[in-house]
Design a protein around this motif. Structure first.
Motif, mmCIF file in Angstrom:
data_model
loop_
_atom_site.group_PDB
_atom_site.id
_atom_site.type_symbol
_atom_site.label_atom_id
_atom_site.label_comp_id
_atom_site.label_asym_id
_atom_site.label_seq_id
_atom_site.Cartn_x
_atom_site.Cartn_y
_atom_site.Cartn_z
ATOM 1 N N PRO A 53 0.766 -1.207 -0.023
ATOM 2 C CA PRO A 53 -0.135 -0.020 0.044
ATOM 3 C C PRO A 53 0.667 1.399 0.097
ATOM 4 N N ILE A 54 0.210 2.500 -0.468
ATOM 5 C CA ILE A 54 0.829 3.647 -0.210
ATOM 6 C C ILE A 54 0.201 4.592 0.783
ATOM 7 N N PRO A 55 0.755 5.719 1.110
ATOM 8 C CA PRO A 55 0.111 6.628 1.880
ATOM 9 C C PRO A 55 -0.781 7.602 1.088
ATOM 10 N N TYR A 56 -1.791 7.847 1.532
ATOM 11 C CA TYR A 56 -2.560 8.656 0.519
ATOM 12 C C TYR A 56 -2.281 10.254 0.938
ATOM 13 N N THR A 57 -1.368 11.087 0.338
ATOM 14 C CA THR A 57 -0.721 12.160 0.687
ATOM 15 C C THR A 57 -0.953 12.937 -0.874
ATOM 16 N N ASN A 58 -0.519 14.269 -0.897
ATOM 17 C CA ASN A 58 -0.427 15.112 -1.799
ATOM 18 C C ASN A 58 0.813 14.324 -2.725
ATOM 19 N N ALA A 59 1.915 14.059 -1.963
ATOM 20 C CA ALA A 59 3.190 13.617 -2.794
ATOM 21 C C ALA A 59 2.668 12.431 -3.393
ATOM 22 N N SER A 60 2.213 11.337 -2.721
ATOM 23 C CA SER A 60 1.915 10.268 -3.443
ATOM 24 C C SER A 60 0.985 10.542 -4.498
ATOM 25 N N LEU A 61 -0.090 11.348 -4.367
ATOM 26 C CA LEU A 61 -1.009 11.493 -5.434
ATOM 27 C C LEU A 61 -0.185 12.111 -6.838
ATOM 28 N N SER A 105 -6.329 -4.207 -1.705
ATOM 29 C CA SER A 105 -6.594 -4.882 -0.413
ATOM 30 C C SER A 105 -5.484 -4.532 0.624
ATOM 31 N N THR A 106 -6.012 -4.192 1.669
ATOM 32 C CA THR A 106 -4.930 -3.387 2.584
ATOM 33 C C THR A 106 -5.103 -4.015 4.205
ATOM 34 N N TYR A 107 -3.907 -4.072 4.710
ATOM 35 C CA TYR A 107 -3.809 -4.625 6.026
ATOM 36 C C TYR A 107 -3.339 -3.789 7.033
ATOM 37 N N VAL A 108 -2.835 -2.673 6.661
ATOM 38 C CA VAL A 108 -2.511 -1.472 7.484
ATOM 39 C C VAL A 108 -2.829 -0.235 6.791
ATOM 40 N N ALA A 109 -2.707 0.910 7.659
ATOM 41 C CA ALA A 109 -3.149 2.090 7.396
ATOM 42 C C ALA A 109 -1.847 3.026 7.714
ATOM 43 N N PHE A 110 -1.723 4.055 7.014
ATOM 44 C CA PHE A 110 -0.553 5.277 7.129
ATOM 45 C C PHE A 110 -1.117 6.346 7.642
ATOM 46 N N ALA A 111 -0.322 6.632 9.088
ATOM 47 C CA ALA A 111 -0.722 7.894 9.966
ATOM 48 C C ALA A 111 -0.976 9.041 9.179
ATOM 49 N N GLU A 112 0.045 9.207 8.272
ATOM 50 C CA GLU A 112 0.317 10.344 7.396
ATOM 51 C C GLU A 112 -0.735 10.718 6.217
ATOM 52 N N SER A 113 -1.622 9.666 5.994
ATOM 53 C CA SER A 113 -2.315 9.845 4.851
ATOM 54 C C SER A 113 -3.374 10.876 5.040
ATOM 55 N N SER A 114 -3.747 11.912 4.236
ATOM 56 C CA SER A 114 -4.757 13.122 4.106
ATOM 57 C C SER A 114 -5.814 13.000 3.385
#
Length: 289
Positions: free
Chosen positions: A119-127, A151-160
C-alpha cells in the motif's frame, strides 16, 4: 487526456469472465465454452514465444481479452521501468486486449522486487507520483489504463485523503478508468474497520469499467481481531456477492472477472462462478427496468 476506446471487435462485453489458467487451456480450445472474456496477467506472457503464447493466440481468436498487470509498481517512489513498459506495449499490440488494468500499489524499490502489492500513503506527494506514472503509462500505450483499488492490512498515519477521495482525484487528474475489486473493498474495510457500504457510496463508480470478484481467507491478528487475506483460492463469499449487487445497481452491467489464482478448481466450477456474476447483473438490470 482522453484516450480512444477499444475497437468494437476488441471491446470486452459486460459479461462474466474468468482468469485464464494453463490447466484450462485445452478444455477451452476443445469445447469453446460460452464465457464473456478471459483475463491474463501481463507478466506471464512477456516471453517471446512458447506454449503460453501458442495457447493464448488460439484463445484470442475466439474470445475478447482483458490484460491485468502486476509489475508496473504504479505507487513506487521511483521512475517506472521503461523496459517493462515497452514489453507491455508490445504485448498489447500483439493481442489487442479490450481492457488494461494495474494496481494502486507498489512492488519494487531500487533493484528489489517484492512478492506482494504494497500500500501507499494517501498524501499529496503520493497523488502527484501516482498521477505522473499513470500519465506516462497511458501516453506510452496510447490507451486508457484502469486503476484497481487495493486490499490493505495497514493504514498510514500521514494519509491526508480517504482511499475513495484519493482514487477519485487520481481519475480527475489522469482520465484513467477504474477496476473495482469488490473483494478488496470488503477485505480493506474489514481490516481497517471501515463500513463497506459507505465505501462504495464514496467510490467514483461512474468511472468503473471492470469489476473483480474473488475469495478471501479469514485469519486473526496478534490481538485476536479478524484479519482477511486476499488469497484468491476459494469461491466468492456471500457478502462480496451482496456488495457486488449494490455496486452494479449504480454501474450497470460491466465486464466482471472471477479471480482464482491458487487451488484452481475444475473448469465447470470456475465457469459457474462467472455465470453467477452474469445472473446478478441480469437480476439487477431487471429491477431497474
Amino acid at each position: 487526456m482522453p484516450f480512444p476506446p477499444s475497437q468494437s471487435q476488441d471491446r470486452v462485453p459486460p459479461r462474466g469472465g474468468v482468469g485464464l489458467k494453463a490447466e484450462h487451456y485445452r478444455t477451452i480450445i476443445e469445447t469453446l465454452p460460452d464465457v464473456g472474456f478471459f483475463e491474463v496477467h501481463a507478466e506471464n506472457y512477456m516471453g517471446a514465444g512458447g506454449p503460453p503464447h501458442r495457447y493464448l493466440s488460439a484463445i484470442r481468436e475466439r474470445y475478447r481479452l482483458s490484460l491485468h498487470g502486476v509489475g508496473l509498481s504504479i505507487g513506487a517512489d521511483r521512475p517506472l521501468d521503461r523496459d517493462h513498459l515497452q514489453r507491455l506495449a508490445q504485448l498489447i499490440d500483439r493481442y489487442r486486449p479490450g481492457l488494461f488494468s494495474e494496481h494502486l500499489a507498489w512492488s519494487s524499490h531500487g533493484a528489489s522486487f517484492f512478492n506482494d502489492l504494497l500500500p501507499i500513503p494517501y498524501t499529496n506527494a503520493s497523488l502527484v507520483r501516482v498521477a505522473d506514472h499513470i500519465d506516462e503509462v497511458q501516453a506510452a500505450l496510447g490507451r486508457q489504463m484502469l486503476l484497481e483499488n487495493p486490499s490493505t492490512y495497514v493504514a498510514f498515519a500521514e494519509s491526508s485523503y480517504s482511499e475513495t477521495d484519493f482514487i477519485a482525484e487520481v481519475v480527475r487528474r489522469t482520465g484513467c478508468g477504474l477496476l473495482l475489486d469488490v473483494n478488496n473493498v470488503y477485505i480493506a474495510c474489514t481490516n481497517q474497520q471501515w463500513d463497506p457500504v459507505a465505501y462504495l457510496e464514496g467510490f467514483p463508480l461512474q468511472h468503473v469499467r471492470e469489476i473483480h470478484l474473488a475469495g478471501y481467507t479469514s485469519e486473526a491478528d496478534e490481538k485476536g481481531r479478524r484479519l482477511l487475506i486476499d488469497t484468491h483460492d476459494r469461491p466468492v463469499a456471500e457478502i462480496v456477492w451482496f456488495l457486488f449487487a449494490r455496486a452494479v445497481r449504480r454501474t450497470g452491467a460491466v465486464p466482471t472477472l472471477i479471480e482464482w489464482d491458487k487451488d484452481v478448481p475444475a473448469w465447470p466450477d470456475l465457469k459457474r462462478e462467472a455465470e453467477r456474476a452474469e445472473a446478478v447483473m441480469r437480476f439487477v438490470g431487471s429491477e431497474a427496468a
